[in-house]
Write an enzyme that holds these catalytic residues in place. Sequence first.
Site, mmCIF file in Angstrom:
data_model
loop_
_atom_site.group_PDB
_atom_site.id
_atom_site.type_symbol
_atom_site.label_atom_id
_atom_site.label_comp_id
_atom_site.label_asym_id
_atom_site.label_seq_id
_atom_site.Cartn_x
_atom_site.Cartn_y
_atom_site.Cartn_z
ATOM 1 N N PRO A 41 2.817 1.477 12.478
ATOM 2 C CG PRO A 41 2.296 3.010 10.805
ATOM 3 C CD PRO A 41 1.944 1.644 11.315
ATOM 4 C CE1 TYR B 150 -3.837 2.301 0.494
ATOM 5 C CE2 TYR B 150 -2.783 3.028 2.524
ATOM 6 C CZ TYR B 150 -3.776 3.169 1.567
ATOM 7 O OH TYR B 150 -4.696 4.181 1.688
#
Length: 311
Positions: free
Chosen positions: A272, A145
Amino acid sequence: MPRTLVTGGAGFLGSHLCEYFLDKGHEVVCMDNLITGSKDNISAIKSDKFQFIEHNVSEYIELEGELDYILHFASPASPIDYLELPIQTLKVGALGTHNALGLAKAKNAVLLLASTSEVYGDPLVHPQPEDYWGNVNPIGPRGVYDEAKRFAEAITMAYHRTHGINTKIIRIFNTYGPRMRVNDGRAIPNFLKQALTGKDISVYGEGSQTRSFCYVSDLVEGIYRLLLSDQNYPINIGNPSEMTIKEMADKILQATNSTSKITYVPLPEDDPKVRQPDITRAKKHLNWEPKVKLDEGLKSTLKYFQKQLKT
Ligand code: UDP
């Protein structure tokens, strides 16, 4: 009357965009191959200025007639989707964006690319300004992605510089609202579904990772302003109010009055650790900032989920 194509128009964001642009007096063509989008999202649209075309934009896009704007939103967007559809995700970011740009060139249309905060990867700069180049693992599970969107940004700038196409790039941070799928897999839909059905709330890792959640109507307003602006460089649109995922889980337990318990499961690879948009550019160039408070946004999202789950 301006004519606008929304790729991915039957998805969560795309369907809100179709409605918004119809309200603004545009004729809207919605294109979607329905792999993650759904006709249910657009079934309430009754306008004769609205057209749906089932098509995969990774294949050549044919569209008759004049076109003023292209909102290129087609892509799987939830981590579980791009893990399951890695090649389609890469293809739509690369080939789909190439096709959309080719169409923009042929029709002399303005193209707005839906990019993402994922271009910053697991960021080493916090909050993230647009001039941060990011920290992405190209071969990790999220790379399909992240790199597709990074390529999409690169080819968009190349078409802008080489062919003079009027392009815009929005970097979308976490967004939520009605029409996210019950089985979307992202944090807010998962937590709402779990809370409403008495299941454990699945917090990944220790829940100390942070995100900043923007309500869909704020995002759509930002998109409209960017489209009509003179800005060709990427602009972050998102809500800077940052929280940990554990805080979000607690918030949803509270909002739903649920007795579900939190369960901690392993953190996915390359997740993240922090994320917060620096929206200085959006404020300055678009006079935009988010307005909808989290409690308010969660309330209408909850209502949608209750209806979907019939609870
Ligand atoms: N997350 C979680 N439980 C879930 C789904 C997601 O704890 O059931 C976490 C995920 O690990 C990430 C954050 O919530 O740290 C946001 O995940 P999401 O999938 O919504 O989007 P992302 O920001 O990672 O693209």
